[in-house]
Scaffold this motif. Structure first.
Motif, mmCIF file in Angstrom:
data_model
loop_
_atom_site.group_PDB
_atom_site.id
_atom_site.type_symbol
_atom_site.label_atom_id
_atom_site.label_comp_id
_atom_site.label_asym_id
_atom_site.label_seq_id
_atom_site.Cartn_x
_atom_site.Cartn_y
_atom_site.Cartn_z
ATOM 1 N N ASP A 291 93.211 -13.672 40.121
ATOM 2 C CA ASP A 291 92.877 -12.262 39.731
ATOM 3 C C ASP A 291 92.808 -11.536 41.027
ATOM 4 O O ASP A 291 93.437 -10.491 41.018
ATOM 5 C CB ASP A 291 91.616 -11.915 39.246
ATOM 6 N N ALA A 292 92.516 -11.998 42.340
ATOM 7 C CA ALA A 292 92.449 -11.245 43.408
ATOM 8 C C ALA A 292 93.713 -10.873 43.918
ATOM 9 O O ALA A 292 94.136 -9.917 44.307
ATOM 10 C CB ALA A 292 91.561 -12.093 44.373
ATOM 11 N N MET A 300 95.896 -2.442 42.423
ATOM 12 C CA MET A 300 94.683 -2.215 41.707
ATOM 13 C C MET A 300 93.411 -2.773 42.522
ATOM 14 O O MET A 300 93.632 -3.837 43.221
ATOM 15 C CB MET A 300 94.429 -2.728 40.392
ATOM 16 N N SER A 301 92.129 -2.416 42.164
ATOM 17 C CA SER A 301 91.012 -2.830 42.693
ATOM 18 C C SER A 301 90.731 -4.230 41.864
ATOM 19 O O SER A 301 91.389 -4.235 40.755
ATOM 20 C CB SER A 301 89.813 -1.999 42.478
ATOM 21 N N LEU A 302 90.040 -4.995 42.324
ATOM 22 C CA LEU A 302 89.712 -6.352 41.464
ATOM 23 C C LEU A 302 89.191 -6.086 40.227
ATOM 24 O O LEU A 302 89.399 -6.523 39.107
ATOM 25 C CB LEU A 302 88.977 -7.132 42.282
ATOM 26 N N ARG A 303 88.058 -5.136 40.228
ATOM 27 C CA ARG A 303 87.511 -4.663 39.137
ATOM 28 C C ARG A 303 88.461 -4.090 38.172
ATOM 29 O O ARG A 303 88.231 -4.509 36.939
ATOM 30 C CB ARG A 303 86.411 -3.706 39.473
ATOM 31 N N THR A 304 89.274 -2.982 38.360
ATOM 32 C CA THR A 304 90.337 -2.707 37.546
ATOM 33 C C THR A 304 91.193 -3.657 36.862
ATOM 34 O O THR A 304 91.493 -3.668 35.801
ATOM 35 C CB THR A 304 91.031 -1.450 38.340
ATOM 36 N N ALA A 305 91.473 -4.492 37.679
ATOM 37 C CA ALA A 305 92.544 -5.472 37.329
ATOM 38 C C ALA A 305 91.946 -6.399 36.161
ATOM 39 O O ALA A 305 92.572 -6.545 35.343
ATOM 40 C CB ALA A 305 93.253 -6.412 38.234
ATOM 41 N N ARG A 306 90.814 -6.917 36.548
ATOM 42 C CA ARG A 306 90.077 -7.608 35.605
ATOM 43 C C ARG A 306 89.736 -6.954 34.050
ATOM 44 O O ARG A 306 89.786 -7.645 33.346
ATOM 45 C CB ARG A 306 88.676 -8.184 36.147
ATOM 46 N N LYS A 307 89.614 -5.664 34.259
ATOM 47 C CA LYS A 307 89.394 -4.920 33.069
ATOM 48 C C LYS A 307 90.643 -4.807 32.218
ATOM 49 O O LYS A 307 90.549 -5.113 31.048
ATOM 50 C CB LYS A 307 89.000 -3.464 33.418
ATOM 51 N N ALA A 310 91.225 -8.205 30.603
ATOM 52 C CA ALA A 310 90.236 -8.328 29.459
ATOM 53 C C ALA A 310 90.883 -7.630 28.402
ATOM 54 O O ALA A 310 90.752 -8.111 27.296
ATOM 55 C CB ALA A 310 88.936 -7.935 29.624
ATOM 56 N N ASP A 311 91.186 -6.291 28.667
ATOM 57 C CA ASP A 311 91.854 -5.420 27.334
ATOM 58 C C ASP A 311 93.112 -6.139 26.782
ATOM 59 O O ASP A 311 93.102 -6.008 25.557
ATOM 60 C CB ASP A 311 92.124 -4.149 28.010
ATOM 61 N N ILE A 312 93.883 -6.558 27.655
ATOM 62 C CA ILE A 312 95.082 -7.376 27.144
ATOM 63 C C ILE A 312 94.702 -8.458 26.383
ATOM 64 O O ILE A 312 95.416 -8.683 25.262
ATOM 65 C CB ILE A 312 96.028 -7.586 28.230
ATOM 66 N N MET A 313 93.830 -9.264 26.720
ATOM 67 C CA MET A 313 93.569 -10.505 25.937
ATOM 68 C C MET A 313 92.795 -10.229 24.541
ATOM 69 O O MET A 313 93.181 -10.849 23.427
ATOM 70 C CB MET A 313 92.773 -11.296 26.645
#
Length: 345
Positions: A291-292, A300-307, A310-313
């Motif tokens: 992720d990082a 992107m920030s790590l937080r935005t990338a993880r969001k 999660a939305d894609i999955m």
């Protein structure tokens, strides 16, 4: 407000306001001060008149009449200016002398620093911190004659950094220096970046974006390049070695030919841009990227990338990242080659 004591100025004088100037003119015209009449003719409140009188008397432009101390008379402004400017000029001379001594002291250290550089590989110099890096970039920009190439990863650029770069870049464009800059696509969502690009584009600068960038780079005239120092030091490595600078500029050119002209996300259609970003995230996930690392690659920030992940999955109904890749491939969102790469990992 002001104080003049024994010919020395306790603090730099502020500029006289219109009220003070108008009151001095009134006193000079009438030859003496009459508070009641001055307030009426100048349309001043008692408080405003009192404040203006205090400023003028503290500075020495109005002085008590020897025959009638209750009344004030105007003083020659040339005499007051001589007192004020003499102390100011003295202070300026003192600061200039200190500046000269400081420059000489640092100049004496130059030979020692150059001796230190001989221990480094030829053509490489470490710039230790952000202030020193900014100073080095400013000097390089002033000496730049033909072209500046910049790769700026990250979607959110600091408005203060952009404000600092604006006069530097504008000055280069005024000298017909060509400026080309690469951003991440995510910069198209960033208001300060959009405004900066719009301003400089009007002066001839060129901007393009990509989903992934090779890293941060600033190169001047294909003779001098800056890349980040290793780690989180905020320093930089300044490179003059011709082969390395040429290689970095070639990498930039390859990225430039595959990039698209900068436009804000609203112009391109927010939904279309968002889908394009999601496809890039899916492709990088399929390679097994963490992720990082993924966040840095797409700006992107790590937080935005993880969001986003999660939305894609959730949208795909996937319970694992590999399953997300399979489902995306079935829907035509991910090519089979990327999926095979993920499977092999």
């Amino acid at each position: 407000m002001f104080a003049v004591n024994e010919g020395r100025l306790s603090e730099p004088p502020a500029r006289l306001g219109e009220t003070e100037l108008g009151l001095y003119r009134w006193v000079a015209r009438n030859g003496k001060m009459d508070a009641g009449l001055a307030a009426i003719e100048l349309g001043l409140t008692p408080g405003a008149l009192e404040a203006a009188l205090a400023s003028l008397t503290d500075l020495g432009l109005l002085r008590a009449n020897a025959d009638d101390p209750a009344r004030l008379r105007p003083v020659d402004p040339d005499l007051v200016a001589a007192v004020v400017t003499t102390s100011m000029e003295s202070a300026i001379r003192t600061h200039q002398a200190e500046l000269h001594r400081t420059r000489e002291q640092f100049a004496d250290l130059r030979d020692h620093y150059r001796e230190n550089l001989r221990r480094l590989p030829a053509g490489f110099e470490v710039i230790p911190g952000p202030q020193e890096v900014r100073a080095a970039l400013t000097l390089a920009a002033q000496e730049c004659k033909h072209e500046m190439l910049t790769s700026q990863p990250g979607g959110n650029r600091n408005p203060e950094v952009l404000q600092e770069a604006l006069p530097r870049d504008t000055a280069m464009l005024a000298r017909d220096v060509r400026i080309r800059t690469l951003y991440h696509h995510t910069a198209r969502f960033n208001g300060p970046s959009q405004a900066y690009v719009a301003t400089l584009s009007a002066h001839g600068a060129q901007y393009r974006t990509r989903h992934e960038l090779f890293g941060r780079l600033i190169a001047f005239d294909r003779r001098l390049a800056f890349i980040p120092e290793r780690g989180d030091t905020w320093g930089a490595l300044m490179i003059r070695e011709p082969s390395v600078v040429s290689y970095l500029c070639d990498v930039f050119e390859q990225e430039w030919t595959q990039a698209t002209p900068f436009s804000d996300a609203a112009t391109d259609g927010l939904e279309l841009v968002a889908k394009d970003i999601d496809r890039t995230i899916l492709r990088l996930l399929a390679t097994g990227m963490k992720d990082a690392t993924l966040a840095r690659r797409i700006g992107m920030s790590l937080r935005t990338a993880r969001k986003h992940i999660a939305d894609i999955m959730e949208t795909l109904g996937a319970e694992s990242r590999f399953q997300a890749g399979v489902l995306a491939a079935r829907q035509g969102l991910l090519d089979e080659e990327s999926l095979h790469t993920a499977s092999a990992d």
